[in-house]
Design a protein around this motif. Structure first.
Motif, PDB file in Angstrom:
ATOM      1  N   ASP A 129       1.482  -1.289  -0.273  1.00 26.51           N
ATOM      2  CA  ASP A 129       0.568   0.128  -0.278  1.00 26.51           C
ATOM      3  C   ASP A 129       0.895   1.155  -0.145  1.00 26.51           C
ATOM      4  O   ASP A 129       1.709   1.065   0.671  1.00 26.51           O
ATOM      5  CB  ASP A 129      -0.669  -0.240   0.561  1.00 26.51           C
ATOM      6  N   LEU A 130       0.490   1.940  -0.849  1.00 26.29           N
ATOM      7  CA  LEU A 130       1.402   3.523  -0.764  1.00 26.29           C
ATOM      8  C   LEU A 130       0.213   5.130  -0.541  1.00 26.29           C
ATOM      9  O   LEU A 130      -0.596   4.698  -1.271  1.00 26.29           O
ATOM     10  CB  LEU A 130       2.106   3.670  -1.909  1.00 26.29           C
ATOM     11  N   ARG A 131       0.340   5.346   0.453  1.00 27.53           N
ATOM     12  CA  ARG A 131      -0.680   6.467   0.809  1.00 27.53           C
ATOM     13  C   ARG A 131       0.154   7.960   0.619  1.00 27.53           C
ATOM     14  O   ARG A 131       1.353   8.062   0.925  1.00 27.53           O
ATOM     15  CB  ARG A 131      -1.582   6.521   2.298  1.00 27.53           C
ATOM     16  N   GLY A 137      12.259   1.269  -6.702  1.00 25.23           N
ATOM     17  CA  GLY A 137      13.319   2.152  -7.129  1.00 25.23           C
ATOM     18  C   GLY A 137      13.786   2.383  -5.638  1.00 25.23           C
ATOM     19  O   GLY A 137      14.522   3.210  -5.606  1.00 25.23           O
ATOM     20  N   GLY A 138      12.884   3.048  -4.851  1.00 23.47           N
ATOM     21  CA  GLY A 138      13.801   3.281  -3.291  1.00 23.47           C
ATOM     22  C   GLY A 138      13.263   4.204  -3.029  1.00 23.47           C
ATOM     23  O   GLY A 138      13.520   5.321  -2.585  1.00 23.47           O
ATOM     24  N   PHE A 139      12.496   5.168  -4.116  1.00 20.00           N
ATOM     25  CA  PHE A 139      12.081   6.663  -3.866  1.00 20.00           C
ATOM     26  C   PHE A 139      11.183   7.174  -3.734  1.00 20.00           C
ATOM     27  O   PHE A 139      11.141   8.127  -2.827  1.00 20.00           O
ATOM     28  CB  PHE A 139      12.390   7.174  -5.618  1.00 20.00           C
ATOM     29  N   TYR A 140      10.407   5.986  -3.284  1.00 23.96           N
ATOM     30  CA  TYR A 140       9.052   5.930  -2.276  1.00 23.96           C
ATOM     31  C   TYR A 140       9.001   4.902  -1.506  1.00 23.96           C
ATOM     32  O   TYR A 140       9.214   4.135  -1.482  1.00 23.96           O
ATOM     33  CB  TYR A 140       7.668   6.483  -3.423  1.00 23.96           C
ATOM     34  N   LYS A 154       1.448   3.413 -12.007  1.00 20.83           N
ATOM     35  CA  LYS A 154       2.446   2.929 -12.890  1.00 20.83           C
ATOM     36  C   LYS A 154       3.426   3.616 -12.485  1.00 20.83           C
ATOM     37  O   LYS A 154       4.145   2.889 -11.273  1.00 20.83           O
ATOM     38  CB  LYS A 154       2.329   2.941 -14.293  1.00 20.83           C
ATOM     39  N   THR A 155       3.983   4.926 -12.736  1.00 13.17           N
ATOM     40  CA  THR A 155       4.727   5.754 -11.790  1.00 13.17           C
ATOM     41  C   THR A 155       5.282   5.276 -10.394  1.00 13.17           C
ATOM     42  O   THR A 155       6.033   5.455 -10.102  1.00 13.17           O
ATOM     43  CB  THR A 155       5.365   7.177 -12.377  1.00 13.17           C
ATOM     44  N   SER A 156       4.310   5.423  -9.858  1.00  7.49           N
ATOM     45  CA  SER A 156       3.858   5.006  -8.305  1.00  7.49           C
ATOM     46  C   SER A 156       4.959   3.704  -7.553  1.00  7.49           C
ATOM     47  O   SER A 156       5.940   4.071  -6.709  1.00  7.49           O
ATOM     48  CB  SER A 156       3.039   5.783  -8.103  1.00  7.49           C
ATOM     49  N   SER A 180      17.309   4.090  -2.201  1.00  5.25           N
ATOM     50  CA  SER A 180      17.490   3.734  -3.954  1.00  5.25           C
ATOM     51  C   SER A 180      18.891   3.728  -4.538  1.00  5.25           C
ATOM     52  O   SER A 180      19.101   3.243  -5.387  1.00  5.25           O
ATOM     53  CB  SER A 180      16.468   5.159  -4.215  1.00  5.25           C
ATOM     54  N   TYR A 181      19.971   4.223  -3.525  1.00  7.98           N
ATOM     55  CA  TYR A 181      21.507   4.603  -4.230  1.00  7.98           C
ATOM     56  C   TYR A 181      21.611   2.335  -3.744  1.00  7.98           C
ATOM     57  O   TYR A 181      22.677   1.731  -4.379  1.00  7.98           O
ATOM     58  CB  TYR A 181      22.466   4.809  -3.397  1.00  7.98           C
TER      59      TYR A 181
END
Length: 595
Positions: A351-353, A391-394, A383-385, A414-415
């Motif tokens: 889940d992402l809020r 990728g670790g950006f969110y 999709k991008t979220s 991310s790194y």
């Protein structure tokens, strides 16, 4: 001129100048003062310039690092400790202070970080004024002659000037080696695209801190030069006015230019000397020159003149924007330069809020090693979220499982994920604008070296890997061009090449077909076929649904942040819920959806 020849010429010029300055009777006291002033200001301007040019960080606080060098040199001379030890200790102390301050560089805008360094300058002025036992306070302090181990004697004025010229020469060579090498590429990458740099495995905050530490250490050498050539430390030399002079010199000469730093130093030394005895003329000249340069030579005198003589970018013929790409060549490239994909991606109940907005709900999917997973869905489907979470950006609001092979990704940056073998391309390419195409790929190849080493692929250097990728992707005509001058399709291909240079097991691709014509799409298809043939795990999202259906082994369809359908491409083509999501209740495709 090659880098080695340029550095050799710099050393030769420095040694010749040191010989002339040290020649008895050749220069009087005034001539030695002018040469010494240019030398230590060149070091200081160089320190500010390299930070601004390579990192985009403008510092008003470098006089504080100069003060560290100057007052440490004075104390070392007081106790008869050798000048070489003073130089090393001053550089270490200033570098440590710069590293701590530089950690905050990425957390502030250019304006606010400039204010932070301004506060550093003002704090240093207060410390100098009140720490009278060390600095002499507002009255200043005399500096005793220093003993040199290398020369085997105590430095007189002539010897101190020679030492300062040699320090300037050393600083020039050190900055050139760092700026033109892999470290400088990394700093330019972070300056240009922080997100893309992090996706490559760079840690932007550490790179900024390292750059600031290096710049601060260089600035401390200027303070050592001031201490021993002037033989008296006046707090005015480290005041806010002195900081402004360094910024003016950097702007005049050109940020990031070593020759520009020398020119800027000559400017801020020569103007006051020429206007000696005429009140306020120096301030007027400094201001007027800065305005003229900013209006007509925005990059500074030296870079602007160099750009006029030799254009920075050469655009290849439009007729050859994208060369035909052979999938078998891509497959051979991948097998030679990338370790085999053995890690699977697994996500369960994610889940992402964003506040009260549910961007992703109960997402479960898997991408087995060596497979191609397509993510499709209407605009706003998430999709991008989801790609940014992977990728670790969110950071996911909650998830039962996010794993790549044996690695738990829940709390990895991310790194750090890039180091595990997760590569990323971007919808708008996000190449590093101040690096050529070859340098973009070589910078990534350097970061991918540990993975190639672990897989036993050690027969080629990062530069050789970059050359191989450039040739296989048909980018040879653009290798020495800068990305802003290139067609969008070429940038997309170069972005994929940069991702491959990291030696990833999985490549997440954000809309690789968007904005491309048919010839450019054909090139991307060929690259994807070659990557699939070599067993690279691919995660692809794109609005070009038919392209994704052609290349993917399995499709996941998102709608309103939820999984609407999942299965092989043929099943998804005929799924009525997918037709409804894309084409409406009647199932009739619209023109935009069909595209």
């Amino acid at each position: 001129m090659t880098p080695a020849l340029r550095r050799l010429a710099t050393v030769a010029a420095g040694l010749l100048l040191a010989l002339l300055v040290g020649w008895p009777g050749l220069l009087g006291d005034y001539g030695q003062f002018v040469v010494a002033s240019i030398a230590f200001y060149a070091i200081a301007v160089m320190a500010v310039s390299v930070l601004a040019g390579l990192c985009g960080i403008w510092s008003m606080g470098h006089t504080a690092f100069m003060a560290i060098g100057a007052y440490m040199a004075a104390q070392f001379a007081l106790y008869s400790w050798p000048v070489e030890l003073a130089i090393l200790c001053a550089a270490a102390a200033a570098g440590a202070a710069g590293f701590l301050l530089g950690f905050s560089a990425g957390r502030f805008s250019v304006l606010y970080f400039g204010l932070l360094t301004l506060a550093l300058c003002m704090a240093a002025t207060e410390i100098i004024g009140h720490w009278t036992s060390v600095t002499g306070g507002d009255e200043g302090i005399a500096v005793l002659q220093a003993r040199s181990i290398l020369l085997g004697r105590t430095l007189d004025l002539r010897g101190a000037v020679v030492m300062t010229v040699l320090l300037a020469t050393l600083a020039l060579v050190m900055v050139d080696v760092v700026a033109r090498g892999p470290i400088g590429r990394r700093w330019l990458a972070v300056k240009s695209q922080r997100i893309a740099a992090a996706a490559m495995g760079l840690r932007p905050h550490v790179e900024n801190a390292t750059a600031f530490a290096f710049s601060a250490a260089i600035a401390s050498l200027a303070g050592v030069g001031i201490a021993f050539t002037i033989s008296y430390l006046d707090p005015i030399a480290f005041s806010l006015d002195a900081s402004v002079q360094l910024i003016v010199a950097t702007v005049i000469g050109g940020a990031g230019s070593l020759l520009g730093a020398v020119l800027g130093a000559v400017f801020i030394v020569a103007v006051p000397e020429a206007a000696r005895g005429i009140a306020n003329v120096s301030v007027f000249v400094f201001g007027a020159a800065t305005i003229v340069v900013l209006l007509f030579m925005r990059r500074g005198i030296v870079p602007s003149l160099a750009g006029w003589i030799k254009p920075r970018s050469v655009k290849a013929p439009v007729a050859a924007d994208i060369l035909p790409i052979d999938p078998s060549a891509i497959e051979a490239l991948v097998r030679a330069c990338l370790p085999p994909a053995t890690e699977s991606l697994a996500i369960e109940h994610l889940d992402l809020r964003f506040g009260g907005v549910k961007a992703l709900q109960d997402i479960t999917l898997a991408a087995p090693a060596g497979s191609t997973l397509g993510l499709i869905g209407p605009n706003g489907a998430g999709k991008t979220s989801l790609l940014n979470v992977i990728g670790g950006f969110y950071r996911a609001s909650s998830a039962q499982r996010i794993r790549f092979g044996e690695h738990d990704l829940m709390h990895r940056s991310s790194y750090a994920r890039a180091g595990l073998g997760m590569g990323r391309t971007f919808q708008h390419a996000e190449l590093f604008a101040e690096l050529t195409v070859r340098e973009n790929i070589a910078a990534a190849a350097m970061l991918g070296a540990p993975r190639r080493l672990a897989a036993g692929l050690t027969d080629r250097s990062p530069d050789a890997i970059a050359a191989t990728i450039v040739a296989a992707l048909g980018l040879s005509a653009y290798a020495e061009s800068y990305p802003p001058a290139l067609p969008f399709g070429v940038q997309k291909v170069a972005d994929i090449g940069r991702a491959l240079a990291l030696a990833p097991s999985l490549v997440a691709m954000d809309e690789p077909f968007s904005g491309l014509d048919e010839r450019e799409r054909s090139a991307i298809r060929a690259i994807l076929r070659g990557m699939r043939g070599a067993g690279v795990t691919i995660l692809i999202i794109d609005h070009a649904v038919q392209e994704v259906l052609q290349v993917a082994d399995r499709i996941v369809v998102l709608e309103f942040g939820k999984v609407l359908a999942e299965g092989p491409p043929e099943q998804i083509r005929n799924d009525p819920d997918v037709h409804r999501a894309y084409f409406g209740a009647d199932g009739a495709p619209s023109r935009s959806a069909a595209a």
